[in-house]
Structure formats: C-alpha cells, structure tokens
Scaffold this motif. Sequence first.
Motif, mmCIF file in Angstrom:
data_model
loop_
_atom_site.group_PDB
_atom_site.id
_atom_site.type_symbol
_atom_site.label_atom_id
_atom_site.label_comp_id
_atom_site.label_asym_id
_atom_site.label_seq_id
_atom_site.Cartn_x
_atom_site.Cartn_y
_atom_site.Cartn_z
ATOM 1 N N SER A 122 0.822 -1.217 0.000
ATOM 2 C CA SER A 122 0.000 0.000 0.000
ATOM 3 C C SER A 122 0.853 1.263 0.000
ATOM 4 N N LEU A 123 2.062 1.200 0.583
ATOM 5 C CA LEU A 123 2.932 2.375 0.606
ATOM 6 C C LEU A 123 3.398 2.767 -0.790
ATOM 7 N N PHE A 124 3.422 1.803 -1.701
ATOM 8 C CA PHE A 124 3.902 2.064 -3.056
ATOM 9 C C PHE A 124 2.886 2.848 -3.879
ATOM 10 N N HIS A 125 1.687 3.058 -3.339
ATOM 11 C CA HIS A 125 0.663 3.817 -4.050
ATOM 12 C C HIS A 125 0.604 5.274 -3.587
ATOM 13 N N LEU A 126 1.436 5.650 -2.622
ATOM 14 C CA LEU A 126 1.432 7.023 -2.115
ATOM 15 C C LEU A 126 2.236 7.934 -3.031
ATOM 16 N N PRO A 127 1.793 9.194 -3.242
ATOM 17 C CA PRO A 127 2.578 10.135 -4.065
ATOM 18 C C PRO A 127 3.962 10.358 -3.464
ATOM 19 N N PHE A 128 4.945 10.499 -4.319
ATOM 20 C CA PHE A 128 6.333 10.755 -3.977
ATOM 21 C C PHE A 128 6.952 9.585 -3.217
ATOM 22 N N LEU A 129 6.427 9.234 -2.043
ATOM 23 C CA LEU A 129 7.008 8.137 -1.283
ATOM 24 C C LEU A 129 6.913 6.839 -2.075
ATOM 25 N N GLY A 130 5.726 6.561 -2.603
ATOM 26 C CA GLY A 130 5.543 5.345 -3.373
ATOM 27 C C GLY A 130 6.382 5.331 -4.641
ATOM 28 N N TRP A 131 6.438 6.474 -5.315
ATOM 29 C CA TRP A 131 7.254 6.554 -6.531
ATOM 30 C C TRP A 131 8.725 6.313 -6.193
ATOM 31 N N HIS A 132 9.171 6.922 -5.097
ATOM 32 C CA HIS A 132 10.563 6.731 -4.690
ATOM 33 C C HIS A 132 10.824 5.268 -4.345
ATOM 34 N N LEU A 133 9.921 4.637 -3.606
ATOM 35 C CA LEU A 133 10.117 3.242 -3.216
ATOM 36 C C LEU A 133 10.239 2.348 -4.442
ATOM 37 N N ARG A 134 9.363 2.587 -5.417
ATOM 38 C CA ARG A 134 9.364 1.738 -6.610
ATOM 39 C C ARG A 134 10.625 1.951 -7.451
ATOM 40 N N ARG A 135 10.987 3.217 -7.689
ATOM 41 C CA ARG A 135 12.145 3.520 -8.536
ATOM 42 C C ARG A 135 13.458 3.183 -7.849
ATOM 43 N N SER A 136 13.445 3.083 -6.511
ATOM 44 C CA SER A 136 14.668 2.799 -5.773
ATOM 45 C C SER A 136 14.909 1.312 -5.585
ATOM 46 N N GLY A 137 13.960 0.492 -5.968
ATOM 47 C CA GLY A 137 14.153 -0.945 -5.854
ATOM 48 C C GLY A 137 13.726 -1.542 -4.529
ATOM 49 N N HIS A 138 12.976 -0.781 -3.725
ATOM 50 C CA HIS A 138 12.445 -1.366 -2.494
ATOM 51 C C HIS A 138 11.405 -2.427 -2.865
ATOM 52 N N ILE A 139 11.149 -3.342 -1.945
ATOM 53 C CA ILE A 139 10.425 -4.566 -2.291
ATOM 54 C C ILE A 139 9.035 -4.567 -1.673
ATOM 55 N N PRO A 140 7.973 -4.561 -2.495
ATOM 56 C CA PRO A 140 6.607 -4.589 -1.949
ATOM 57 C C PRO A 140 6.204 -5.993 -1.513
ATOM 58 N N VAL A 141 5.491 -6.052 -0.398
ATOM 59 C CA VAL A 141 4.956 -7.325 0.086
ATOM 60 C C VAL A 141 3.463 -7.150 0.308
ATOM 61 N N ASP A 142 2.678 -8.035 -0.279
ATOM 62 C CA ASP A 142 1.222 -7.967 -0.154
ATOM 63 C C ASP A 142 0.783 -8.928 0.948
ATOM 64 N N ARG A 143 0.653 -8.395 2.175
ATOM 65 C CA ARG A 143 0.325 -9.270 3.304
ATOM 66 C C ARG A 143 -1.129 -9.735 3.273
ATOM 67 N N ALA A 144 -1.973 -9.032 2.542
ATOM 68 C CA ALA A 144 -3.387 -9.420 2.487
ATOM 69 C C ALA A 144 -3.588 -10.645 1.605
ATOM 70 N N ARG A 145 -2.627 -10.906 0.711
ATOM 71 C CA ARG A 145 -2.746 -12.052 -0.190
ATOM 72 C C ARG A 145 -1.511 -12.926 -0.034
ATOM 73 N N PRO A 146 -1.599 -14.028 0.697
ATOM 74 C CA PRO A 146 -0.439 -14.867 1.004
ATOM 75 C C PRO A 146 0.347 -15.324 -0.219
ATOM 76 N N ARG A 147 -0.363 -15.681 -1.311
ATOM 77 C CA ARG A 147 0.347 -16.135 -2.518
ATOM 78 C C ARG A 147 1.256 -15.042 -3.062
ATOM 79 N N GLU A 148 0.712 -13.815 -3.125
ATOM 80 C CA GLU A 148 1.508 -12.695 -3.612
ATOM 81 C C GLU A 148 2.658 -12.395 -2.663
ATOM 82 N N ALA A 149 2.411 -12.540 -1.355
ATOM 83 C CA ALA A 149 3.472 -12.309 -0.377
ATOM 84 C C ALA A 149 4.627 -13.279 -0.594
ATOM 85 N N LEU A 150 4.312 -14.538 -0.857
ATOM 86 C CA LEU A 150 5.365 -15.530 -1.084
ATOM 87 C C LEU A 150 6.174 -15.200 -2.333
#
Length: 260
Positions: A122-150
Amino acid sequence: MENVSRAAAKNSSTARRARYYLSYFRSLVFTNLLIYFYTAVCGAMSLAGSLVDSGGRWQHFCARLWSWLILKTSGIRVKVEGLDNVDPRQTAIYCSNHASAMDIPILFVHLPVQFRFLAKRSLFHLPFLGWHLRRSGHIPVDRARPREALKGFDRAARKIREGCPVIMFPEGTRSRTTEMLPFKSGGFYLAILSGAPIVPITLNGTRHVLKPDTYHVRAGQTEMIVHPPIPTRGLTVKDAQTLSERVREQIVSRWRAPEE
C-alpha cells in the motif's frame, strides 16, 4: 507547607501542559510543513535521478538527505551503539522493532549500508514516497494475499543473494501501544530462503518523538543499538519460528518500553 507543595505541583503541571501545547503548535506550523517540503523536493530529485541511475545509489542518497533534514529540523538526537556489528561487505537482513514513522529516517541516516526496505504494498501507491520506493528498488509485500506475499519473498531472496541488504520490521506495522507487537514469520522465511544473516536492531525513544497517528513531532533523544548477526545458513523453513524468537529475544534485551 502542604498548601505550598500543592501549589508547586499545580504550577509544575501547568508548565508541562504549556510546553506540550507550544511544542504541538511548533510541530503543526513549522516542523510538519518543512517535512512535507523536504519530501516533495527530495522525492522529485530521487525520481529525476532514477532516469540515469538504475542501481539506486542516487535514490539512497536522496533518502538519506531527506532523513537527515527531518532529524535536524525536528531536534531529534540519536545515540548509536554496535556499528561494529555491521559489515558493509556482507549482505544481511536488518531486523528492527517499529514504534514510530521516525524509525525510517533514523535507519537511513545511521545505518552505513545501502539497503532496501521490505514494505507494505500500500505504501507504493502514495505520491512521492511510493514513486521513490518503486524507482529505488524497495520490495513490496502484499500481506493481504499470502500467494503474492510468497512471490514477493522469492523476489526479495533473489535480490539479497545478489548482494542487496534489506531492512524489515517483523511486527508488520507500527505498534499503537507501548507494547511490542508479535513478530510475523514471513520475514524469517525470507531470511532462511536467502541464507543471509539477520542483524537485529533495537530502537528506543522513537515513540516519544513521534507517536503513531499524530502530527506532533517532538525534539528528544533516541537510541539505535545494533546487535551481533545471527546466521541462517543450514536452517529450513521449519526453523522460522525458532529464528523469530531468537531475533526477538535479542531486540528485547535492550528495549525500553516507552511511557504512555
């Protein structure tokens, strides 16, 4: 004599309330506005630099600058202990307790490695912070969906094996109380999958300088304690719970429960 003591106590209480409200006012009209300004400027710099730097060094520099400005503007001091347990030549997973949004600037400024965060998608959808996280190579984890989290853990494990240190908050979110939350097992599965050692970090005092769900940023003393690394090679996914308990024990050994 008793009346004098009561009057002194009342005056002291009034003075504390006055200091509190003045601090809150300063935070709203000065500190927070500057933090928003730093976020916009450093976020724009990070995004612009990412067009020519795919490795993330420029983005990490921007994040450290953003964090340093926040700590200086807020009057937050950090006592650091145990940096000899950080080996910049060795890829590791840094594991910290999480009581405040101010934990992130403290780690960016005082942990001397170029790391990536394992962060909620969810943090990756925030303006500026999310853009920075995505472009910087930080790793999203979807805790609401276990398959995606794995799948996220598999991608993270590959990045770690390729030499990218990672920071995770095993509580999963900031604690809204003075208690440390239970540790989630997913991050420890990741550590075992990657074979990288875990370096526990204890943060103290960060809830005092910024409680969750408030805009009151206060000056104050905080502490970052880096513990010796805990190896994970030879462990299997069945050992994730035992590893979690061992890491938690290290973090708690120097943790001071915050006052309400």
